[in-house]
Scaffold this active site. Structure first.
Site, mmCIF file in Angstrom:
data_model
loop_
_atom_site.group_PDB
_atom_site.id
_atom_site.type_symbol
_atom_site.label_atom_id
_atom_site.label_comp_id
_atom_site.label_asym_id
_atom_site.label_seq_id
_atom_site.Cartn_x
_atom_site.Cartn_y
_atom_site.Cartn_z
ATOM 1 N N ASN A 38 0.961 -1.100 -0.024
ATOM 2 C CA ASN A 38 -0.147 0.048 -0.024
ATOM 3 C C ASN A 38 0.980 1.106 -0.019
ATOM 4 O O ASN A 38 1.572 1.582 0.973
ATOM 5 C CB ASN A 38 -0.878 0.134 1.294
ATOM 6 C CG ASN A 38 -1.836 1.249 1.369
ATOM 7 O OD1 ASN A 38 -1.996 2.074 0.355
ATOM 8 N ND2 ASN A 38 -2.255 1.271 2.510
ATOM 9 N N TRP A 39 1.073 1.748 -1.268
ATOM 10 C CA TRP A 39 2.080 2.937 -1.196
ATOM 11 C C TRP A 39 1.272 4.126 -0.511
ATOM 12 O O TRP A 39 2.384 5.156 -0.408
ATOM 13 C CB TRP A 39 2.191 3.354 -2.807
ATOM 14 C CG TRP A 39 3.215 2.258 -3.546
ATOM 15 C CD1 TRP A 39 3.282 0.972 -3.010
ATOM 16 C CD2 TRP A 39 3.746 2.107 -4.832
ATOM 17 N NE1 TRP A 39 4.081 0.354 -3.989
ATOM 18 C CE2 TRP A 39 4.369 1.272 -4.959
ATOM 19 C CE3 TRP A 39 3.688 3.344 -5.854
ATOM 20 C CZ2 TRP A 39 5.031 0.882 -6.397
ATOM 21 C CZ3 TRP A 39 4.062 3.089 -6.996
ATOM 22 C CH2 TRP A 39 5.083 1.860 -7.290
ATOM 23 N N LYS A 40 0.000 4.288 -0.318
ATOM 24 C CA LYS A 40 -0.249 5.485 0.199
ATOM 25 C C LYS A 40 -0.108 6.824 -0.765
ATOM 26 O O LYS A 40 -0.126 6.610 -1.913
ATOM 27 C CB LYS A 40 0.150 5.657 1.693
ATOM 28 C CG LYS A 40 0.086 4.402 2.423
ATOM 29 C CD LYS A 40 0.294 4.660 4.223
ATOM 30 C CE LYS A 40 -0.027 3.342 4.738
ATOM 31 N NZ LYS A 40 -0.368 3.364 6.170
ATOM 32 N N HIS A 86 -9.447 1.769 4.313
ATOM 33 C CA HIS A 86 -8.274 1.759 5.096
ATOM 34 C C HIS A 86 -8.496 2.738 6.403
ATOM 35 O O HIS A 86 -9.316 3.830 6.074
ATOM 36 C CB HIS A 86 -7.092 2.389 4.240
ATOM 37 C CG HIS A 86 -5.807 2.381 4.883
ATOM 38 N ND1 HIS A 86 -5.393 3.213 5.846
ATOM 39 C CD2 HIS A 86 -4.828 1.176 4.522
ATOM 40 C CE1 HIS A 86 -4.166 2.665 6.357
ATOM 41 N NE2 HIS A 86 -4.020 1.781 5.651
ATOM 42 N N GLU A 115 -6.943 5.202 7.290
ATOM 43 C CA GLU A 115 -6.598 6.727 6.925
ATOM 44 C C GLU A 115 -7.630 7.159 6.491
ATOM 45 O O GLU A 115 -8.034 8.387 6.802
ATOM 46 C CB GLU A 115 -5.373 6.640 6.349
ATOM 47 C CG GLU A 115 -4.164 6.278 7.149
ATOM 48 C CD GLU A 115 -2.980 5.617 6.474
ATOM 49 O OE1 GLU A 115 -2.831 5.698 5.222
ATOM 50 O OE2 GLU A 115 -2.120 4.976 7.188
ATOM 51 N N GLU A 165 -5.802 -4.525 10.365
ATOM 52 C CA GLU A 165 -4.853 -3.639 10.729
ATOM 53 C C GLU A 165 -5.016 -2.886 11.687
ATOM 54 O O GLU A 165 -6.050 -1.886 11.748
ATOM 55 C CB GLU A 165 -4.612 -2.704 9.310
ATOM 56 C CG GLU A 165 -4.437 -3.297 7.990
ATOM 57 C CD GLU A 165 -3.762 -2.345 7.131
ATOM 58 O OE1 GLU A 165 -2.617 -2.598 6.585
ATOM 59 O OE2 GLU A 165 -4.232 -1.166 6.916
ATOM 60 N N GLY A 222 2.240 2.179 10.708
ATOM 61 C CA GLY A 222 3.386 3.291 10.402
ATOM 62 C C GLY A 222 3.906 3.527 11.983
ATOM 63 O O GLY A 222 4.454 4.470 11.885
ATOM 64 N N SER A 264 2.862 -2.229 10.133
ATOM 65 C CA SER A 264 4.556 -2.484 10.529
ATOM 66 C C SER A 264 5.159 -3.908 10.171
ATOM 67 O O SER A 264 5.857 -4.285 10.840
ATOM 68 C CB SER A 264 4.714 -2.021 11.957
ATOM 69 O OG SER A 264 4.330 -0.696 12.313
ATOM 70 N N GLY A 291 2.786 -1.191 4.112
ATOM 71 C CA GLY A 291 2.807 0.299 3.872
ATOM 72 C C GLY A 291 4.286 0.643 3.511
ATOM 73 O O GLY A 291 4.812 0.161 2.591
ATOM 74 N N GLY A 292 5.137 1.161 4.609
ATOM 75 C CA GLY A 292 6.112 1.485 4.402
ATOM 76 C C GLY A 292 7.016 0.862 3.846
ATOM 77 O O GLY A 292 8.102 1.124 2.950
HETATM 78 P P1 PGA Z 1 2.635 0.295 7.550
HETATM 79 O O1 PGA Z 1 1.231 0.523 6.726
HETATM 80 O O2 PGA Z 1 3.171 -1.241 7.159
HETATM 81 O O3 PGA Z 1 3.284 1.382 7.216
HETATM 82 O O4 PGA Z 1 2.565 0.378 9.090
HETATM 83 C C1 PGA Z 1 0.271 -0.608 6.729
HETATM 84 C C2 PGA Z 1 -0.959 0.106 6.094
HETATM 85 O O5 PGA Z 1 -1.367 1.110 6.436
HETATM 86 O O6 PGA Z 1 -1.546 -0.639 5.310
#
Ligand code: PGA
Length: 249
Positions: free
Chosen positions: A10-12, A95, A97, A167, A173, A213, A234-235
């Site tokens: 997930n590149w956000k 998601h 966010e 999640e 994050g 994470s 994500g990251g």
């Molecule tokens: P993260 O994000 O791996 O950076 O914690 C996961 C996500 O929000 O899908």
């Protein structure tokens, strides 16, 4: 039958179209595998160049959001047909966010789920509790509501093809991963919820990811759990480490 793992990045809100193509070219040789589905969920503006760049590879393209109407006066939104035409196979829905910053609710997620299936796009529906909810002991109640409302009107045959990403919000994050036991416990609880809504066969078929994470160091243990069918990353999906996560064994 064993469920096939699905590992999605997930590149956000990262990567310009130029950077996106560079990243795909870097990651392409590193994420080769026969054992899992590999998906890059990318910003809308990156979808077309990424779809072009992944041609001939094992990478599928996903979107990070989608609107639930077919077309019309919805300035700034992207329709399911636009995504399909651009080569999208998966879409991240709900998601945390988007729930937190963009007023996404269980009801809008449900509308998007139904539209995604209608257009043959596989939803990756996110759910997860806050730290407060975990401390209050209502994690599973909260997640069961997210899942039950998210899947309203979804048929068993559709649900079998869906992906749910568990999640925990406190793990996204933050570098603070859920313990393997915590992650497995909730993923098993989600599968139980799907069994109650549908049946055993649907619960056995649906794929449930863990996200929050995930990194090259913890992926193997998490993905080895019986109810964890891969990850939403994500990251670490923006780095060569993503190759190690995909090839976690
Ligand atoms: P993260 O994000 O791996 O950076 O914690 C996961 C996500 O929000 O899908």
């Amino acid at each position: 039958m064993a469920r096939r793992k699905i590992i999605a990045g997930n590149w956000k809100m990262n990567m310009t179209p130029t950077q996106a193509v560079e990243l795909v070219n870097t990651l392409k040789p590193l994420v080769v595998t026969d054992e899992a589905d590999v998906v890059f969920c990318v910003p809308a503006i990156d979808i077309i160049p990424v779809a072009e760049a992944v041609k001939g590879s094992n990478i599928e393209v996903g979107a990070e959001n989608m609107y639930f109407e077919e077309s019309g006066a919805y300035t700034g939104e992207i329709s399911p047909a636009m995504l399909v035409d651009a080569g999208v196979k998966y879409v991240v829905l709900g998601h945390s966010e988007r729930r937190e910053y963009f007023a996404e609710t269980n009801e809008t997620v449900n509308k998007k789920m139904l539209k995604a299936f209608e257009h043959g796009i596989t939803p990756i529906m996110c759910c997860g509790e806050t730290l407060e909810q975990r401390e209050q002991g209502v994690t599973m109640d909260f997640i069961r509501q997210q899942v039950k409302v998210g899947f309203l009107g979804v048929t068993a045959d559709q649900a079998k093809t869906a992906v749910i990403a568990y999640e925990p919000i406190w793990a996204i994050g933050t570098g603070k991963t859920a313990t393997t036991e915590q992650a497995e416990e909730v993923c098993a609880g989600i599968r139980q919820c799907i069994k109650e809504i549908y049946d055993e066969a649907t619960a056995e078929a649906i794929r449930i990811q863990y996200g929050g994470s995930v990194n090259a160091g913890n992926a193997a243990e998490l993905f080895a759990q019986p109810d964890i069918d891969g990850g939403l990353v994500g990251g670490a999906s923006l780095k060569p480490d993503f190759g190690k996560i995909v090839n976690y064994k």
